[in-house]
Write an enzyme that holds these catalytic residues in place. Structure first.
Site: not given
Ligand SMILES: O=C(CO)[C@@H](O)[C@H](O)COP(=O)(O)O
Ligand SMILES: [Fe+2]
Length: 231
Positions: A14, A39, A41, A43, A73, A75, A144, A178
């Site tokens: 990520s 991956h 993310d 948001m 992903h 969100m 998650m 994740d």
């Molecule tokens: O979706 C998410 C957070 O919401 C993840 O994808 C995190 O960004 C992963 O980062 P680490 O927890 O591995 O630092």
């Molecule tokens: Fe994620």
């Protein structure tokens, strides 16, 4: 919709906490370090209290790395809203959150018809039973292991019961984890049966990301091998 072969290990960094002003360079660095996929993310500031990027950025990134698998992903509230634009931008997997979805079969159909693999995400408080009636519709289930919204949080080991339940009952399913996954937490994740491993800060913050990716892969491949010998 999952296949009939045992799923293999895939490591997807990520880039949430990487330097997003150099997104393509950061992504290339991950690929050269041995990542199997990226991956990404997304948001929206509503489903989670944070903002990142959307399909315009994905569309700019795609031509720079035409062959890389983009795992979105999502969100976001109203995940139905971005399916076409993400497909058009070049996304390969569209993982929506079940908590944000009103009509699961309709959304899965829309994602599949747009040519993307279907992923469903579960926040830590969402029981796995929520998705069981629809399991045939998903290619990937994302468990998650932190509250979605931020990188760098602590791994929630109690989520492993969801992974174990899914792996025991659905041996061919792609199960992704994740949140807080890295060298210190990978062994429990691997033993629980996850095969798609997202890892953010543990990889992007490392001085040698390739070493971390190799370590994660080794743990998951050993666990898969062990489970196949026991069968
Ligand atoms: O979706 C998410 C957070 O919401 C993840 O994808 C995190 O960004 C992963 O980062 P680490 O927890 O591995 O630092
Ligand atoms: Fe994620």
């Amino acid at each position: 919709m999952s296949g009939h072969t045992h799923p293999c290990c895939k490591i997807g960094p990520s880039i949430l906490c990487a330097d997003l002003s150099c997104l393509a360079d950061e992504c290339r660095k991950m690929i050269h370090s041995g990542a199997d996929y990226l991956h990404l993310d997304v948001m929206d500031g509503h489903f989670v209290p944070n903002l990142t990027f959307g399909h315009p950025i994905v569309k700019c990134l795609r031509p720079k790395m035409p062959d890389i698998y983009f795992d979105m992903h999502m969100m976001v509230q109203n995940p139905e809203r971005w399916v076409e634009s993400m497909a058009d931008a070049g996304a390969n997997q569209y993982t929506f959150h079940v908590e944000a979805c009103e009509d699961i079969p309709a959304l899965c159909r829309k994602i599949q018809e747009s040519g993307m693999r279907v992923g469903v995400g579960l926040k830590p408080g969402t029981p796995v039973e929520t998705i069981l009636p629809y399991l045939d519709l998903f290619d990937v289930v994302l468990i998650m292991t932190v509250e979605p919204g931020f990188g760098g949080q602590s791994f929630m080991e109690d989520m492993m019961s969801k992974v174990q339940y899914l792996r025991t009952n659905f041996p061919y399913l792609d199960i992704e984890v994740d949140g807080g996954v890295g060298p210190n937490t990978i062994d429990v994740v691997a033993e629980a049966g996850a095969n798609m491993i997202v890892s953010g800060t543990a990889i992007t913050g490392a001085s040698d990301p390739s070493q971390v990716i190799a370590l994660l892969r080794n743990s998951v491949e050993n666990a898969i091998q062990k489970s196949q010998l026991e069968r």
